[in-house]
Design a protein around this motif. Structure first.
Motif, short mmCIF file in Angstrom:
data_model
loop_
_atom_site.label_atom_id
_atom_site.label_comp_id
_atom_site.label_asym_id
_atom_site.label_seq_id
_atom_site.Cartn_x
_atom_site.Cartn_y
_atom_site.Cartn_z
N ARG A 161 0.94 -1.15 -0.09
CA ARG A 161 0.01 0.21 -0.05
C ARG A 161 0.85 1.13 0.08
NH1 ARG A 161 -5.37 1.34 1.60
NH2 ARG A 161 -5.38 3.50 2.28
N THR A 162 0.58 2.01 -0.86
CA THR A 162 1.53 3.30 -1.04
C THR A 162 0.45 4.55 -1.13
OG1 THR A 162 1.39 3.08 -3.39
CG2 THR A 162 3.38 2.36 -2.37
N GLY A 163 0.78 5.61 -0.08
CA GLY A 163 0.14 6.72 0.11
C GLY A 163 -1.30 6.11 0.47
N ASN A 164 -2.40 6.95 -0.43
CA ASN A 164 -3.79 6.56 -0.03
C ASN A 164 -4.45 5.16 -0.77
OD1 ASN A 164 -4.02 8.59 2.14
ND2 ASN A 164 -4.55 10.37 0.60
N GLN A 165 -3.45 4.46 -1.61
CA GLN A 165 -3.67 3.81 -2.69
C GLN A 165 -3.30 2.59 -2.18
OE1 GLN A 165 -2.24 4.69 -6.40
NE2 GLN A 165 -2.95 3.05 -7.33
N SER A 166 -4.58 1.83 -2.28
CA SER A 166 -4.10 0.07 -2.00
C SER A 166 -3.97 -0.53 -3.43
CB SER A 166 -5.29 -0.74 -1.43
OG SER A 166 -5.54 -0.16 -0.17
N PRO A 167 -3.25 -1.58 -3.32
CA PRO A 167 -2.81 -2.14 -4.82
C PRO A 167 -4.01 -2.79 -5.48
CG PRO A 167 -2.33 -3.56 -3.05
CD PRO A 167 -2.53 -2.40 -2.27
N CYS A 168 -4.10 -2.60 -6.91
CA CYS A 168 -5.08 -3.74 -7.31
C CYS A 168 -4.52 -5.15 -7.36
CB CYS A 168 -5.34 -3.30 -8.77
SG CYS A 168 -5.94 -1.56 -9.06
N MET A 169 -5.38 -5.93 -7.06
CA MET A 169 -5.16 -7.47 -6.75
C MET A 169 -6.17 -8.15 -7.59
SD MET A 169 -3.80 -7.65 -2.74
CE MET A 169 -5.35 -7.02 -2.18
N ALA A 170 -5.48 -9.13 -8.21
CA ALA A 170 -6.59 -10.22 -8.72
C ALA A 170 -5.73 -11.57 -9.01
CB ALA A 170 -6.52 -9.67 -10.42
N TRP A 171 -6.81 -12.59 -8.96
CA TRP A 171 -6.82 -13.85 -9.41
C TRP A 171 -6.87 -14.15 -10.77
CZ3 TRP A 171 -4.99 -17.17 -5.67
CH2 TRP A 171 -4.85 -16.82 -4.35
N VAL A 172 -5.85 -14.71 -11.48
CA VAL A 172 -5.72 -14.78 -12.88
C VAL A 172 -5.82 -16.31 -13.22
CG1 VAL A 172 -4.72 -14.42 -15.11
CG2 VAL A 172 -4.68 -12.55 -13.27
N GLU A 173 -6.90 -16.65 -13.70
CA GLU A 173 -6.82 -18.33 -14.29
C GLU A 173 -6.17 -18.55 -15.72
OE1 GLU A 173 -10.59 -20.29 -13.17
OE2 GLU A 173 -11.13 -17.85 -12.63
N VAL A 174 -5.46 -19.30 -16.03
CA VAL A 174 -4.59 -19.32 -17.12
C VAL A 174 -5.04 -20.70 -17.84
CG1 VAL A 174 -2.39 -18.96 -18.30
CG2 VAL A 174 -2.80 -17.58 -16.19
N THR A 175 -5.19 -20.78 -18.75
CA THR A 175 -5.17 -21.88 -19.78
C THR A 175 -4.24 -21.94 -20.92
OG1 THR A 175 -7.67 -21.98 -19.39
CG2 THR A 175 -6.94 -23.29 -21.25
N CYS A 176 -3.49 -23.18 -20.74
CA CYS A 176 -2.33 -23.22 -21.81
C CYS A 176 -2.48 -24.36 -22.98
CB CYS A 176 -1.08 -23.55 -20.73
SG CYS A 176 -0.71 -22.44 -19.43
N ALA A 177 -1.73 -24.12 -23.88
CA ALA A 177 -1.69 -25.13 -24.82
C ALA A 177 -1.00 -26.38 -24.16
CB ALA A 177 -1.03 -24.53 -26.03
N ALA A 178 -1.39 -27.69 -24.79
CA ALA A 178 -0.98 -28.97 -24.28
C ALA A 178 0.42 -28.99 -24.37
CB ALA A 178 -1.25 -30.07 -25.08
N GLY A 179 1.17 -29.23 -23.05
CA GLY A 179 2.47 -29.31 -22.84
C GLY A 179 3.36 -28.18 -22.43
N THR A 180 2.51 -26.90 -22.50
CA THR A 180 3.36 -25.62 -22.19
C THR A 180 3.25 -25.07 -20.92
OG1 THR A 180 1.33 -24.11 -22.91
CG2 THR A 180 2.94 -25.06 -24.64
N ALA A 181 2.26 -25.69 -19.96
CA ALA A 181 1.97 -25.14 -18.80
C ALA A 181 3.36 -25.03 -17.73
CB ALA A 181 1.03 -26.02 -17.99
N PRO A 182 4.44 -25.86 -17.88
CA PRO A 182 5.45 -25.69 -17.15
C PRO A 182 6.33 -24.56 -17.51
CG PRO A 182 5.24 -28.12 -17.68
CD PRO A 182 4.23 -27.19 -18.48
N ALA A 183 6.39 -24.19 -18.78
CA ALA A 183 7.03 -23.06 -19.32
C ALA A 183 6.54 -21.72 -18.91
CB ALA A 183 7.37 -23.06 -20.78
N VAL A 184 5.04 -21.77 -19.10
CA VAL A 184 4.24 -20.50 -18.85
C VAL A 184 4.26 -20.15 -17.21
CG1 VAL A 184 1.83 -19.61 -18.80
CG2 VAL A 184 2.75 -20.99 -20.87
N GLY A 185 4.43 -21.31 -16.34
CA GLY A 185 4.31 -21.17 -14.93
C GLY A 185 5.80 -20.55 -14.77
N ALA A 186 6.61 -21.02 -15.26
CA ALA A 186 8.00 -20.48 -14.87
C ALA A 186 8.22 -19.24 -15.37
CB ALA A 186 9.12 -21.32 -15.87
N ALA A 187 7.65 -18.70 -16.50
CA ALA A 187 7.58 -17.35 -16.91
C ALA A 187 6.91 -16.25 -15.85
CB ALA A 187 7.09 -17.22 -18.09
#
Length: 351
Positions: free
Chosen positions: A62-88
């Motif tokens: 939290r900075t000043g009078n402003q709270s951060p914008c927080m979000a839960w992001v669900e990600v769907t990946c192409a087959a076999g790419t989830a480990p690389a996407v997760g690492a990124a």
């Protein structure tokens, strides 16, 4: 390389529980509570932190009078790419948590940024352009009812907890006095807060050397941020040795006029780790720590009994928690490294 067999015992877990309650307490203060010599506790903590089995991090968003914008992001990946996407995603300072999950999404990420415009840029020009990402769905956090740093192990006795926190049976039965108004982090505080991200038990002298501040300035700023809750500490233990190896997330619908009551009831369950109100198709989100996967059904049933107004709409079990509270973790939940949570930087565009 971490050892294949952990030497963690109940005394180590009691030490972690104590540090969850008093993260920067001296070993001399903790010794009488835990019935151990201060130098013994220091050696145990050094062994656990060296093996990535326990750690204490500091987080201030939290900075000043402003709270951060927080979000839960669900990600769907192409087959076999989830480990690389997760690492990124793990390497991004804006993503504080990343897990591979069961269910309709491949990855679930917790994102914090200064404002909505930065969230748009991060999702559009970074996350959605990572090779392998097929689709994303975001749910904004509208209220945090319980954060991860509130979750505790259960190793200490009530008497030990009272001794450590300074509470008494009489004082806990009366109404608690109102705390100080929330204190936000200033631009000048930011280097100090980031210096605590990997080790919140660092000495004042060490922090002063890294930030270029005087020791008196460091003490004053820490005192102000701690008293006003502008800085929170999180003491965690690797899931594989904590006795709570399973992480689960539940989404639910709750009538808006009953959100506060439902949150209080959910927090009252021992397993509940976080509880938040969110936007999107469902307005309530809960995460839990469990001893076994089989306990998820019992935990969901307990929630339903306590919260008759709540309807659980989806659930997911974490197959691998890759990042939590800005800490990169291995498959056993041990810390590998800290990714500085400098959420105010401009999001990096994907290659």
């Amino acid at each position: 390389m971490h050892a294949a067999i952990s030497a963690v015992d109940d005394t180590d877990r009691a030490l972690v529980h104590a540090l969850q309650l008093a993260p920067r307490a001296s070993w001399e203060r903790l010794g009488p509570v835990l019935g151990a010599r201060p130098d013994t506790l220091a050696r145990r903590w050094e062994r656990m932190t060296g093996a990535g089995e326990a750690w204490i991090s500091g987080l201030g968003l939290r900075t000043g009078n402003q709270s951060p914008c927080m979000a839960w992001v669900e990600v769907t990946c192409a087959a076999g790419t989830a480990p690389a996407v997760g690492a990124a995603l793990v390497g991004d300072p804006h993503t504080l948590g990343v897990q591979h999950t069961t269910g309709a999404r491949d990855l679930l990420a917790f994102v914090a940024v200064p404002n909505l415009h930065t969230l748009y840029r991060y999702l559009s020009f970074r996350v959605q352009r990572i090779p392998g990402v097929g689709a994303t769905r975001s749910s904004m956090v509208t209220a945090v009812h319980s954060a991860p740093d509130r979750w505790r192990l259960d190793q200490l006795t009530p008497l030990q907890i009272d001794l450590l926190t300074g509470r008494t049976r009489r004082s806990t039965s009366s109404a608690a006095p109102a705390g100080p108004a929330p204190t936000s982090m200033t631009e000048e505080d930011r280097p100090l807060v980031l210096a605590l991200a990997s080790d919140a038990r660092r000495s004042v002298a060490s922090l002063a050397r890294e930030t270029g501040m005087s020791e008196s300035t460091v003490r004053r700023r820490l005192g102000r941020l701690e008293a006003g809750q502008g800085l929170r500490y999180s003491c965690a233990m690797a899931s594989g040795v904590s006795g709570w190896p399973v992480s689960a997330t539940l989404w639910a619908e709750v009538p808006e006029h009953e959100v506060a009551d439902c949150a209080a009831a959910a927090i009252g369950l021992r397993e509940t780790r976080t509880c938040m109100s969110v936007s999107g198709p469902w307005n309530f989100m809960i995460s839990a720590r469990l001893h076994t996967i089989a306990e998820l059904s019992r935990y969901t049933s307990d929630l339903s009994r306590r919260l008759p107004a709540m309807r659980v709409t989806d659930s997911a079990v974490a197959l691998h928690v890759r990042k939590s509270e800005a800490q990169e973790l291995d498959q056993e939940g041990r810390r590998v490294r800290t990714v500085l949570p400098d959420i105010w930087t401009e999001p990096t565009r994907a290659a």
